[in-house]
Scaffold this active site. Structure first.
Site, PDB file in Angstrom:
ATOM      1  CB  SER A 147       7.962  15.266   2.068  1.00  0.00           C
ATOM      2  OG  SER A 147       7.242  16.384   1.572  1.00  0.00           O
ATOM      3  CE1 TYR A 204       9.594  11.956   2.350  1.00  0.00           C
ATOM      4  CE2 TYR A 204       8.055  12.253   4.169  1.00  0.00           C
ATOM      5  CZ  TYR A 204       9.357  12.142   3.716  1.00  0.00           C
ATOM      6  OH  TYR A 204      10.393  12.221   4.594  1.00  0.00           O
ATOM      7  N   GLY A 205       4.291  12.045  -1.723  1.00  0.00           N
ATOM      8  CA  GLY A 205       2.944  11.724  -2.197  1.00  0.00           C
ATOM      9  C   GLY A 205       2.852  10.523  -3.129  1.00  0.00           C
ATOM     10  CB  CYS A 218      -0.594  18.888   0.552  1.00  0.00           C
ATOM     11  SG  CYS A 218       1.195  18.928   0.272  1.00  0.00           S
ATOM     12  CD  GLU A 248      10.335  20.585  -1.502  1.00  0.00           C
ATOM     13  OE1 GLU A 248      11.566  20.588  -1.385  1.00  0.00           O
ATOM     14  OE2 GLU A 248       9.554  20.621  -0.530  1.00  0.00           O
ATOM     15  CB  THR A 268       1.946  12.490   2.531  1.00  0.00           C
ATOM     16  OG1 THR A 268       1.337  13.530   1.754  1.00  0.00           O
ATOM     17  CG2 THR A 268       2.037  11.243   1.698  1.00  0.00           C
TER      18      THR A 268
HETATM   19  N1  DGL Z   1       3.728  18.392   2.536  1.00  0.00           N
HETATM   20  C1  DGL Z   1       3.256  17.076   2.510  1.00  0.00           C
HETATM   21  C2  DGL Z   1       1.823  16.902   2.914  1.00  0.00           C
HETATM   22  O1  DGL Z   1       1.335  17.653   3.734  1.00  0.00           O
HETATM   23  C3  DGL Z   1       3.788  16.078   1.545  1.00  0.00           C
HETATM   24  C4  DGL Z   1       3.948  16.471   0.155  1.00  0.00           C
HETATM   25  C5  DGL Z   1       4.712  15.446  -0.634  1.00  0.00           C
HETATM   26  O2  DGL Z   1       5.901  15.302  -0.387  1.00  0.00           O
HETATM   27  O3  DGL Z   1       4.115  14.785  -1.494  1.00  0.00           O
HETATM   28  O4  DGL Z   1       1.157  16.004   2.488  1.00  0.00           O
END
Ligand code: DGL
Length: 277
Positions: A25, A56-57, A198, A166, A89
């Site tokens: 993401s 994305y969460g 994550c 980020e 995610t």
């Molecule tokens: N880095 C991602 C994960 O491993 C997603 C984080 C996100 O965008 O919420 O879940």
């Protein structure tokens, strides 16, 4: 040897020279990319950060699936030989759909390391830090059902933490305050093993270590993903047979922010980042 067999071997050799595509993401999957680079330095790597759509969460599984298809297409147009979904995610929301759409492609996903955490805990309490999307997913429920028996698994959604990474705010006092709020309930529950569920979170590992102390074990999935990828490439005769160090290229659709600076800092080397729409 028959000419058909020889041609098949030739195709494999050519395919093995192709790059590996890795997406997330945003910039979090760079924590996985580093493990891939360490384990397979001769591979060519392409990393895609969908930062304009991060996090994305908090998104719906349908949205994440749509983005994952888009990112997979983007990487396939660049001729990748394998795809790594460096995002827990997106794996939960989209890896099954990706495998259905590209049945012949090597696709590696990832999920929070509940299994090794359950094996490691001495207090019988495991903590999991992850996104809401991961924790609410059917895949995570199945993971708990499979491996979480006999121990207490305490989950904690870390809303806002992806945004800190980020921005490259890895050590700021506001990131630390946010983390304290998320880690404390796990410590109160006597968790001695915490899963970083994550791919953004390994970048704030030092802060988490400071907060939890040295008796709590942190588990991250990046190394296991790289190992799994290597095994799959080996099985499919797709490992690059070269002594040359492979190239790494970065793409992002982030706008406005210091994308180049943040990615270079996370990668640990000055890199240039190509812009995608
Ligand atoms: N880095 C991602 C994960 O491993 C997603 C984080 C996100 O965008 O919420 O879940």
């Amino acid at each position: 040897m028959s000419s058909a067999k020889l041609m098949g071997m030739q195709n494999k050799i050519n395919a093995s020279a192709l790059p590996i595509g890795v997406f997330d993401s945003g910039v979090g999957g760079i924590s996985v990319l580093k493990h891939i680079r360490d384990l397979m330095p001769h591979e060519n790597l392409i990393y895609v950060a969908d930062s304009r759509h991060a996090p994305y969460g908090n998104q719906t599984p349908e949205f994440i699936q749509e983005r994952s298809f888009w990112l997979a297409e983007f990487l396939l147009r660049q001729g990748v030989k394998a795809l790594v979904v460096a995002c827990n995610t997106a794996t939960a929301a989209a890896v099954a759909g990706l495998r259905e759409r590209y049945p012949d492609l090597t696709i590696i996903g990832m999920e929070p390391a509940v299994k090794p955490a359950v094996a490691a805990t001495k207090t019988g309490v495991v903590g999991v830090l992850a996104t809401i999307g991961t924790l609410k997913s059917a895949q995570f429920a199945a993971l708990l059902e499979h491996y979480g028996q006999g121990v207490e698994v305490v989950t904690q959604a870390c809303v806002g933490l992806v945004e800190c990474v980020e921005k490259g705010a890895l050590t700021s006092s506001s990131t630390k305050a946010l983390l304290k709020q998320y880690v404390q309930p796990l410590l109160d529950a006597k968790a001695d093993t915490i899963v970083l569920g994550c791919t953004h979170y390994p970048f704030v590992r030092t802060l988490i270590e400071e907060l939890v102390g040295k008796d709590v074990v942190l588990i991250d999935t990046g190394a296991a993903v790289a190992k799994h990828l290597k095994n799959s490439l080996q099985e499919n005769q797709l490992l690059r047979a070269s002594d040359e160090v492979g190239g790494v290229s970065f793409w992002s659709n982030n706008e406005g922010a210091d994308t180049q600076g943040v990615i270079s800092a996370l990668w640990g080397d000055q890199v240039s980042v190509a812009h995608m729409i």
